[in-house]
Enzyme design. Structure first.
Site, PDB file in Angstrom:
ATOM      1  N   HIS A  66      74.801  24.969  56.645  1.00  0.00           N
ATOM      2  CA  HIS A  66      74.419  25.308  58.022  1.00  0.00           C
ATOM      3  C   HIS A  66      73.335  24.384  58.558  1.00  0.00           C
ATOM      4  O   HIS A  66      72.725  24.684  59.573  1.00  0.00           O
ATOM      5  CB  HIS A  66      73.924  26.767  58.088  1.00  0.00           C
ATOM      6  CG  HIS A  66      75.023  27.770  57.883  1.00  0.00           C
ATOM      7  ND1 HIS A  66      74.768  29.084  57.583  1.00  0.00           N
ATOM      8  CD2 HIS A  66      76.372  27.650  57.908  1.00  0.00           C
ATOM      9  CE1 HIS A  66      75.920  29.728  57.467  1.00  0.00           C
ATOM     10  NE2 HIS A  66      76.901  28.875  57.636  1.00  0.00           N
TER      11      HIS A  66
ATOM     12  N   LEU B 245      69.646  42.263  47.172  1.00  0.00           N
ATOM     13  CA  LEU B 245      68.788  43.459  47.237  1.00  0.00           C
ATOM     14  C   LEU B 245      69.649  44.699  47.392  1.00  0.00           C
ATOM     15  O   LEU B 245      69.478  45.705  46.731  1.00  0.00           O
ATOM     16  CB  LEU B 245      67.813  43.325  48.420  1.00  0.00           C
ATOM     17  CG  LEU B 245      66.685  44.366  48.468  1.00  0.00           C
ATOM     18  CD1 LEU B 245      65.786  44.234  47.246  1.00  0.00           C
ATOM     19  CD2 LEU B 245      65.864  44.208  49.743  1.00  0.00           C
TER      20      LEU B 245
HETATM   21  C1  BV8 Z   1      82.816  28.392  62.623  1.00  0.00           C
HETATM   22  C2  BV8 Z   1      72.223  28.464  61.328  1.00  0.00           C
HETATM   23  C3  BV8 Z   1      84.740  27.411  63.525  1.00  0.00           C
HETATM   24  C4  BV8 Z   1      71.463  28.955  62.479  1.00  0.00           C
HETATM   25  C5  BV8 Z   1      73.988  30.086  61.028  1.00  0.00           C
HETATM   26  C6  BV8 Z   1      86.264  33.893  60.600  1.00  0.00           C
HETATM   27  C7  BV8 Z   1      86.441  32.580  60.141  1.00  0.00           C
HETATM   28  C8  BV8 Z   1      85.658  31.553  60.664  1.00  0.00           C
HETATM   29  C9  BV8 Z   1      84.687  31.829  61.630  1.00  0.00           C
HETATM   30  C10 BV8 Z   1      84.509  33.116  62.072  1.00  0.00           C
HETATM   31  C11 BV8 Z   1      85.292  34.136  61.555  1.00  0.00           C
HETATM   32  N1  BV8 Z   1      84.892  35.281  62.166  1.00  0.00           N
HETATM   33  C12 BV8 Z   1      83.890  35.011  63.019  1.00  0.00           C
HETATM   34  C13 BV8 Z   1      83.656  33.699  63.010  1.00  0.00           C
HETATM   35  C14 BV8 Z   1      82.650  33.014  63.840  1.00  0.00           C
HETATM   36  C15 BV8 Z   1      81.264  32.945  63.198  1.00  0.00           C
HETATM   37  C16 BV8 Z   1      80.901  34.175  62.436  1.00  0.00           C
HETATM   38  O1  BV8 Z   1      81.069  34.233  61.223  1.00  0.00           O
HETATM   39  N2  BV8 Z   1      80.360  35.152  63.130  1.00  0.00           N
HETATM   40  C17 BV8 Z   1      79.911  36.361  62.458  1.00  0.00           C
HETATM   41  C18 BV8 Z   1      78.602  36.826  63.071  1.00  0.00           C
HETATM   42  C19 BV8 Z   1      81.011  37.408  62.568  1.00  0.00           C
HETATM   43  N3  BV8 Z   1      81.180  31.791  62.361  1.00  0.00           N
HETATM   44  C20 BV8 Z   1      80.864  30.597  62.917  1.00  0.00           C
HETATM   45  O2  BV8 Z   1      80.703  30.446  64.096  1.00  0.00           O
HETATM   46  C21 BV8 Z   1      80.755  29.416  61.981  1.00  0.00           C
HETATM   47  N4  BV8 Z   1      81.517  28.331  62.527  1.00  0.00           N
HETATM   48  O3  BV8 Z   1      83.473  29.293  62.209  1.00  0.00           O
HETATM   49  O4  BV8 Z   1      83.360  27.323  63.260  1.00  0.00           O
HETATM   50  C22 BV8 Z   1      85.207  26.071  63.922  1.00  0.00           C
HETATM   51  C23 BV8 Z   1      86.460  25.701  63.505  1.00  0.00           C
HETATM   52  C24 BV8 Z   1      86.928  24.458  63.898  1.00  0.00           C
HETATM   53  C25 BV8 Z   1      86.142  23.623  64.667  1.00  0.00           C
HETATM   54  C26 BV8 Z   1      84.864  24.020  65.061  1.00  0.00           C
HETATM   55  C27 BV8 Z   1      84.405  25.261  64.701  1.00  0.00           C
HETATM   56  C28 BV8 Z   1      79.331  28.883  61.889  1.00  0.00           C
HETATM   57  C29 BV8 Z   1      78.444  29.884  61.230  1.00  0.00           C
HETATM   58  C30 BV8 Z   1      77.056  29.263  61.039  1.00  0.00           C
HETATM   59  C31 BV8 Z   1      76.130  29.766  62.108  1.00  0.00           C
HETATM   60  N5  BV8 Z   1      74.782  29.384  61.785  1.00  0.00           N
HETATM   61  N6  BV8 Z   1      72.800  29.614  60.685  1.00  0.00           N
HETATM   62  C32 BV8 Z   1      70.101  29.423  62.054  1.00  0.00           C
HETATM   63  O5  BV8 Z   1      69.798  29.589  60.842  1.00  0.00           O
HETATM   64  O6  BV8 Z   1      69.341  29.617  62.992  1.00  0.00           O
HETATM   65  S1  BV8 Z   1      74.498  31.566  60.374  1.00  0.00           S
HETATM   66  C33 BV8 Z   1      73.210  32.630  59.992  1.00  0.00           C
HETATM   67  O7  BV8 Z   1      73.792  33.702  59.208  1.00  0.00           O
HETATM   68  C34 BV8 Z   1      72.173  32.082  59.066  1.00  0.00           C
HETATM   69  O8  BV8 Z   1      72.322  30.759  58.725  1.00  0.00           O
HETATM   70  C35 BV8 Z   1      72.339  32.878  57.786  1.00  0.00           C
HETATM   71  O9  BV8 Z   1      72.166  32.130  56.652  1.00  0.00           O
HETATM   72  C36 BV8 Z   1      73.739  33.245  57.898  1.00  0.00           C
HETATM   73  C37 BV8 Z   1      74.227  34.304  56.990  1.00  0.00           C
HETATM   74  O10 BV8 Z   1      73.279  35.365  56.958  1.00  0.00           O
HETATM   75  P1  BV8 Z   1      72.646  35.766  55.532  1.00  0.00           P
HETATM   76  O11 BV8 Z   1      72.112  34.541  54.903  1.00  0.00           O
HETATM   77  O12 BV8 Z   1      73.658  36.533  54.757  1.00  0.00           O
HETATM   78  O13 BV8 Z   1      71.435  36.667  55.982  1.00  0.00           O
HETATM   79  P2  BV8 Z   1      71.476  38.223  56.334  1.00  0.00           P
HETATM   80  O14 BV8 Z   1      70.169  38.552  56.956  1.00  0.00           O
HETATM   81  O15 BV8 Z   1      72.742  38.557  57.031  1.00  0.00           O
HETATM   82  O16 BV8 Z   1      71.543  38.940  54.899  1.00  0.00           O
HETATM   83  C38 BV8 Z   1      70.439  38.836  54.034  1.00  0.00           C
HETATM   84  C39 BV8 Z   1      70.851  39.470  52.720  1.00  0.00           C
HETATM   85  O17 BV8 Z   1      69.789  39.281  51.776  1.00  0.00           O
HETATM   86  C40 BV8 Z   1      71.100  40.954  52.813  1.00  0.00           C
HETATM   87  O18 BV8 Z   1      72.280  41.280  52.097  1.00  0.00           O
HETATM   88  C41 BV8 Z   1      69.890  41.595  52.098  1.00  0.00           C
HETATM   89  O19 BV8 Z   1      70.225  42.758  51.380  1.00  0.00           O
HETATM   90  C42 BV8 Z   1      69.505  40.500  51.141  1.00  0.00           C
HETATM   91  N7  BV8 Z   1      68.063  40.474  50.818  1.00  0.00           N
HETATM   92  C43 BV8 Z   1      67.010  40.741  51.619  1.00  0.00           C
HETATM   93  N8  BV8 Z   1      65.857  40.590  50.929  1.00  0.00           N
HETATM   94  C44 BV8 Z   1      66.199  40.204  49.675  1.00  0.00           C
HETATM   95  C45 BV8 Z   1      67.605  40.115  49.600  1.00  0.00           C
HETATM   96  N9  BV8 Z   1      68.258  39.780  48.475  1.00  0.00           N
HETATM   97  C46 BV8 Z   1      67.503  39.501  47.401  1.00  0.00           C
HETATM   98  N10 BV8 Z   1      66.160  39.538  47.393  1.00  0.00           N
HETATM   99  C47 BV8 Z   1      65.477  39.892  48.497  1.00  0.00           C
HETATM  100  N11 BV8 Z   1      64.136  39.947  48.468  1.00  0.00           N
END
Ligand code: BV8
Length: 238
Positions: free
Chosen positions: A110, A205
């Site tokens: 990313h 977590l």
């Molecule tokens: C794309 C940079 C297509 C920005 C980010 C199906 C297939 C393909 C795409 C899609 C699809 N369905 C939907 C999509 C579109 C979209 C998507 O997935 N949307 C979601 C919301 C439904 N995906 C996209 O747009 C991607 N691109 O598909 O392009 C394409 C095709 C052809 C041509 C062109 C384009 C791009 C996705 C990337 C977006 N950018 N980041 C920034 O950082 O500002 S994503 C963003 O979410 C962050 O980067 C983050 O890393 C990422 C994932 O989140 P997590 O890391 O999991 O963080 P989260 O808070 O959710 O969870 C934290 C976890 O940690 C929890 O489980 C918690 O329990 C745990 N935790 C907490 N504390 C602890 C811990 N674990 C251990 N120890 C602890 N102490």
């Protein structure tokens, strides 16, 4: 004795950096509870209000510069160094904590918040300061288009071909600190399961959306669970 696993792939998400003081996205009080994705993390948002997007990433860049790697980052670097096989970290995180802990085989799918990209000339440069819409590109002097080297929603993640190849050949897939919400990263576990007989492990977590797809699951703070898992792995107990 040959290592039990020749090719290890480790996917990390925001949870591995939580104990370094960096907010996750979807936990209570997470980033997406304070900011709207379509206002700060899409190409349309950047075209509509570049100042707002720069303010968002300037705040996050400052926090990354203040953060330090935690025991989980160091444990993964130790695994890469000590394991008699290939270890690749594929991170969704844009911080540089894996690098600073010593990980070398690392893919930032990313992007990286300490880099900027100029769409006018294609330059990708290390960058630690705040950005504004008036910051000129150091390489071509163009003003108004310099952007964080980050993959926004709707943009293609980086190095997907390399990642697919790693997933095809891996015999151990470990997912750490990710909720399994964002694709294509959240789909990697399905790819690994389709490709063969790899051992699959979730260290988190709380259970992720894909928890049922993993054969081994250990829950707790990454700073405790990851070092313990790495020691068990190096002792041939996984
Ligand atoms: C794309 C940079 C297509 C920005 C980010 C199906 C297939 C393909 C795409 C899609 C699809 N369905 C939907 C999509 C579109 C979209 C998507 O997935 N949307 C979601 C919301 C439904 N995906 C996209 O747009 C991607 N691109 O598909 O392009 C394409 C095709 C052809 C041509 C062109 C384009 C791009 C996705 C990337 C977006 N950018 N980041 C920034 O950082 O500002 S994503 C963003 O979410 C962050 O980067 C983050 O890393 C990422 C994932 O989140 P997590 O890391 O999991 O963080 P989260 O808070 O959710 O969870 C934290 C976890 O940690 C929890 O489980 C918690 O329990 C745990 N935790 C907490 N504390 C602890 C811990 N674990 C251990 N120890 C602890 N102490």
């Amino acid at each position: 004795m040959p290592a039990a696993y020749e090719h290890i792939v480790i996917l990390t998400g925001a949870g591995i950096s939580a104990e370094s003081g960096l907010d996750t996205f979807r936990d209570k009080n997470g980033i997406w509870s304070k900011y709207a994705i379509d206002e700060v993390a899409t190409p349309q948002a950047f075209r509509r209000d570049p100042q707002k997007v720069h303010d968002f990433y300037n705040m996050r860049r400052r926090r990354v510069r203040e953060a330090q790697p935690n025991a989980a980052h160091y444990a993964l670097a130790r695994l890469e160094e000590a394991h008699d096989g290939e270890v690749w970290v594929v991170t969704q995180n844009v911080d540089d904590l894996h690098e600073r802990a010593g990980s070398r085989r690392l893919i930032h799918m990313h992007g990286e918040i300490l880099k900027v990209r100029c769409p006018a000339c294609g330059a990708v440069l290390h960058w630690e300061e705040d950005l504004t819409p008036e910051t000129p590109c150091p390489a071509c002097d163009t003003v108004g288009c310099l952007r964080p080297h980050i993959v926004w929603f709707g943009e293609m993640p980086f190095e997907m071909d390399a990642i697919e190849r790693r997933l095809e050949e891996c015999d151990l897939f470990v997912s750490i600190g990710t909720s399994g919400n964002v694709y294509p990263a959240a789909g990697f576990i399905q790819s690994v399961r389709r490709n063969g007989t790899a051992q699959t492990v979730e260290l988190n977590l709380d259970p992720s959306l894909g928890e049922d797809l993993f054969t081994l699951k250990l829950y707790g703070p990454a700073g405790e669970v990851v070092p313990m898992f790495v020691e068990r792995l190096l002792a041939g107990q996984v």
